[in-house]
Design a protein around this motif. Sequence first.
Motif, PDB file in Angstrom:
ATOM      1  N   TRP A 883      -9.221  -4.369  -0.631  1.00 23.32           N
ATOM      2  CA  TRP A 883      -9.107  -3.443   0.545  1.00 23.32           C
ATOM      3  C   TRP A 883      -9.456  -4.241   1.817  1.00 23.32           C
ATOM      4  CZ3 TRP A 883      -5.202  -0.903  -0.927  1.00 23.32           C
ATOM      5  CH2 TRP A 883      -5.016  -0.239  -2.276  1.00 23.32           C
ATOM      6  N   ARG A 924      -2.409  -0.720   2.910  1.00 22.11           N
ATOM      7  CA  ARG A 924      -3.726  -0.048   3.211  1.00 22.11           C
ATOM      8  C   ARG A 924      -3.706   1.503   3.559  1.00 22.11           C
ATOM      9  NH1 ARG A 924      -8.026   1.146   3.063  1.00 22.11           N
ATOM     10  NH2 ARG A 924      -9.867   0.125   3.761  1.00 22.11           N
ATOM     11  N   SER A 927      -3.973   3.073  -0.073  1.00 23.92           N
ATOM     12  CA  SER A 927      -5.595   3.265  -0.545  1.00 23.92           C
ATOM     13  C   SER A 927      -6.223   4.621  -0.232  1.00 23.92           C
ATOM     14  CB  SER A 927      -6.344   2.131  -0.012  1.00 23.92           C
ATOM     15  OG  SER A 927      -6.696   2.346   1.397  1.00 23.92           O
ATOM     16  N   ARG A 930      -6.900   7.567  -2.634  1.00 24.82           N
ATOM     17  CA  ARG A 930      -8.136   7.772  -3.512  1.00 24.82           C
ATOM     18  C   ARG A 930      -9.128   8.947  -2.958  1.00 24.82           C
ATOM     19  NH1 ARG A 930     -11.322   2.312  -2.185  1.00 24.82           N
ATOM     20  NH2 ARG A 930     -10.262   2.648  -0.158  1.00 24.82           N
ATOM     21  N   ARG A 936      -6.564   9.387  -7.574  1.00 19.94           N
ATOM     22  CA  ARG A 936      -7.572   8.321  -7.386  1.00 19.94           C
ATOM     23  C   ARG A 936      -7.715   7.162  -8.659  1.00 19.94           C
ATOM     24  NH1 ARG A 936     -12.512  11.598  -6.931  1.00 19.94           N
ATOM     25  NH2 ARG A 936     -11.710  11.948  -4.878  1.00 19.94           N
ATOM     26  N   ILE A 939      -4.668   4.692  -8.415  1.00 17.86           N
ATOM     27  CA  ILE A 939      -5.138   3.569  -7.724  1.00 17.86           C
ATOM     28  C   ILE A 939      -5.833   2.430  -8.561  1.00 17.86           C
ATOM     29  CG2 ILE A 939      -6.126   2.736  -5.499  1.00 17.86           C
ATOM     30  CD1 ILE A 939      -3.588   4.407  -5.142  1.00 17.86           C
ATOM     31  N   ARG A 940      -6.901   2.912  -9.231  1.00 22.76           N
ATOM     32  CA  ARG A 940      -7.806   2.162  -9.774  1.00 22.76           C
ATOM     33  C   ARG A 940      -7.123   1.238 -10.978  1.00 22.76           C
ATOM     34  NH1 ARG A 940     -12.202  -1.047 -10.114  1.00 22.76           N
ATOM     35  NH2 ARG A 940     -12.939   0.547  -8.654  1.00 22.76           N
ATOM     36  N   GLU A1044     -14.384   4.685  -7.639  1.00 21.09           N
ATOM     37  CA  GLU A1044     -13.558   4.750  -6.416  1.00 21.09           C
ATOM     38  C   GLU A1044     -14.140   5.496  -5.311  1.00 21.09           C
ATOM     39  OE1 GLU A1044     -10.926   3.115  -5.521  1.00 21.09           O
ATOM     40  OE2 GLU A1044     -10.409   2.252  -7.454  1.00 21.09           O
TER      41      GLU A1044
END
Length: 1117
Positions: A883, A924, A927, A930, A936, A939-940, A1044
């Motif tokens: 990020w 961005r 993100s 999360r 969450r 995203i991982r 996260e």
Amino acid sequence: MFSSVPYKSIIYESNPVTEFIQALAKGFTPFSNTIHVGHETKVLKVLEDQLFIGLKNGEVVVYDLTVSVILKKFKTNENKLFSMDIDKNNSLILTIGESGQIKYFDYEGKMIKNIQSNHKNTVKNMLIFDGCLYLTDIDGFLSYRKDDKGKIIKGHDNKITCLAKYGKIATGGNDCCIKIWDEDLNLLGEMRSTRFIRKICFLGEKVLVSAGKKSLFCAWDVEKYEILREIQSEENWIRSISASNCSEYIISGTNDACVRYWHFDSKSGEAFESFVAHDGAVTSILANPSGSLIFTASKDRTVKVWQTCREVKVNTKLLGHTDTITCLSLTDDDLFLYSAGADTNIIKWDLKTHSISKTIKGHEQTITGLAQLEEKLISVSEDRNIIIWKNDLLYKKSRLSEYLLSVCISSNYIFAGGRGGSIYIFDKNLQLIKELTGHFNSVSSLVTGCNMLFSASYDRTIKTWNLDSFELAYTIKAHSSAIKKLCFVSQDNKLMSVSCDKTLRVWFEGDPPLEICLKEHDYQINAISLNSNGWYTFTGDSKGIVNIWCNQELVKLGKIDLGEPVHDIVSLKTDPLCLIASGNKIYMISDLFAENQLMTIPNKQSFLYLLYLSSLLKGKSINFKQPFRDYIVVPLRINLLHIMAFANDFQGIREAMKNEVKFFSSSGENPLRIALDQGSFQCVDAILKYIPIYSKKGSPFIFKSIENEFIELFSLNLKNLPTLLNEAFPIVKSKHLPNFGVIKCTTVITSETINIVPDSFGLKEGAKDAIEFHGCVFRLPLNIGSKDCNSLLRHVLKCENPEVFDQILVQKMLEYLMRCAYKYLVLMSILNFCSIVLLFLYFSYFKEYLSFTVFIMVVNGFYFINEVLQMVQSWEYYSADFWNIIDGLRIFCTFYSVCAILSGSSENTITNLTSLTMLFNMIRFISLFRLFEGTRYMIRMIFEVVSDISSFLLVLLMTTLTITISFYFANNQKSDFETIFLQSYLMNFGQIDLTNYQDNIFIKSLFFFALFLNPLVMMNLLIATMGDTFSRIQATLVISNYKEIASLVLEVSSFMLWKRNKNDKVYLQCCTKKEASTFTGSLSMKMKKMKLDVDKLLQISNENSAKLDKIIEFLSK
């Protein structure tokens, strides 16, 4: 003591522990003084500060051990000297030589008299015991002479080679026999060996040790007259033996010029420690009574004096009372001591001269307490009187209605505790101000601290009173029996109490106070005191045992046995000296822990311990030695664990901690810190395994001593870290905590004290839910934005052990940080959304407006400054975070886009840059999903998928490029290469165009091959890889979720510069439903881990089966 490691210079360096260990690793050489005597030594004797050396040529040398000089050297007029002894009662030296005459000399070498022995043959041994002179000869005869009386008997069948004493007389000879005699040479018993007996000595009262021909060592029971143990060593012939001051060791001198220590409790038949002492065979060896020196003589015509431990001040007894001493008090300048007791006298002692300065009389019954008030002395007694003494004269006196048992003072008041439970408050003029009631039994001790008065009573309680209002603050039900003494430690704001229940309890501030119970005494504890520097505590019991405790870790470090009940202890502030009232005596004992010179505790055989440590540091394979378990190098406070951690001896650490070697800090460096600094991660893991065990077995504050090392442990793949984390956040069971309450969800809070206060959790009234409390046993850096908190989060992100994230401590810690950071994260989300909206409006409608352009650049500049600050803090972490890369790209593209617009670049360039800018800003923004628990982990998962297929994508690119090149040349280069590459790429995803492949059979075949390779094989491989990734993410859902969280919190924490130096640490606490803690997280995580383990086992089994089939097939052929 030794030459290679400095003493005082090392103590004042910035890192004395490391410097000491490094110096010790270079080598260790015992220190000695060499005496050149000119001839071979026959016998050595020591008496107080003088060493007497008998030479074979008939000379005697008298050596002063204090100033290290030869005082006298004289001749005995014998051609050969056979034996010598010292008559200390008459200050005479007795010798016997070739002439057979017994000669008496004074210490100046003047012969007083000579007597012919009554032996017919050569006398070889003599000794003096209780005024009797004992002689043995080569024919086996034994005699004694006292005044005009004498006796001679046939003791052995052959030559008597050795003679020893220790309450009894022992002889050994060439007839392989050892005989024990009483003082009148009546035979008590005998023992037979398989070898000639060369040397004997007593090892305590009940054991005799003999050295035979070659290297046969035997230990004998002189009460049962039987052999205890036999050691056959491969070392050179033992020429001499002597007992050390402690009954565990025998010292031997051998033909190979070495001195060897033997430990008879050891299972090994090898020497305990050894060192080269001379250039020739060691013919004689002797230890002084205190054991601080050993003396060796050799064929190289030298005698050496070896210092085995530090000399300390001689303990002194102050005698003057005729009955039990009950209390002590020091003057502020430490020059005088007041003592009082059952004899009703107060004695003033001059501590410089150790003499009575004055005896003060004024009480009629036992004096129970003393206290200093500026230049005045206050005393209380069972005669109901409290007296102020000025210049050792009665100044003021007040009589109360009950016995007085305790007294203490504050800046404005005098407090006295009565037998009925009352506390009387006086002003400095002894005017009664107030009477406090609350105890229902005798008030045994009073102390003040933190504007509070603490009172202890025989009613087993401690009460705390406010000194401003004299109101009762709270009551502690402290002990199970009468409380004897209190001690307040101002450095840590903690209270210590000792009791008849044999426990020392430590109370830390809080409501209610936290209690630590220490059990190391077997009898009721009567006294407690801090030492001179406040680092240690002394406690004394009714058996006469004084235990020494480390205040920081609350670990017992040593003990002193006085043999009489201890009633009071005080320590000098200006000198390392401890004064202990025991019986009717006062013992002045050196406080070895406060000494400013390097030494060991226990202060015996120190050089053996340091020799052992040096061997460990040199990497020699040496087993753990039990006798050194409790040894400590002071004042540095270094023990075996520090050395083993430095030497990366993880097996030694396991064995040492298994045997409960003390774990404590040394000048701020504990063994765990040293192991981390040395990169000895196996040592770190071994230490982590035993820390929870130590915590349960008597080191309750061991977790607190490692709180500074806790952060670094996360980034290491340590097997025992999950166990440590589990034990560091235990369920707190206390009578002060409720078992039921109304709670909607788990509540996590922080506290400056370790105590859990139920009101802090906002529990609602009622008893609906069964609840439990968890409390971290050490402090954590949980102040978001601080340097230590950022470091903690970075180390958490490096952790790859899923079991760590399954621990409730880690989960609640990250949940608490997330809760603190949530409002900042929401604000960041709003700002990002507004930034995207502004960019959209700018690129769509307001490109021509200069003010809007300036505003966009200002916002972008703010983002740029934030990224620069993050880079400065930790480039390693910044560059590794995806990020952060996206942030950098969006800032760069935004800046470049605006510049392109302002400079009038082509429409195509502006369009492309605008597209990239919006792309990176939207990525961005994604993100920020999360923030929500439901999205969450997804995203991982995106990151994990990209990571897992990175190698696959490279192969896919090569296969696509291969197909592209094949089609390009098969089509005679008629089509554009880029077009063919695009068609080949789209073919991977099922978009097939057959327009150009109708007529050419070869191209059709190539097409079918490409269709099989990429869409079928490669895409299915991609799906399988992504499926495996999905399964792994599901199995590690906990670790993904909490990583996260850590990443999000760190993003917020990175720009909070105003909090960088606020590294305050707090205790983490939580309240949760019992069923929630039982069935969530941990159980599901363990089941998933078990499933993964089973899958791995099945895979290995299948692979082994396939290999076995191949082997069988090969063999069948």
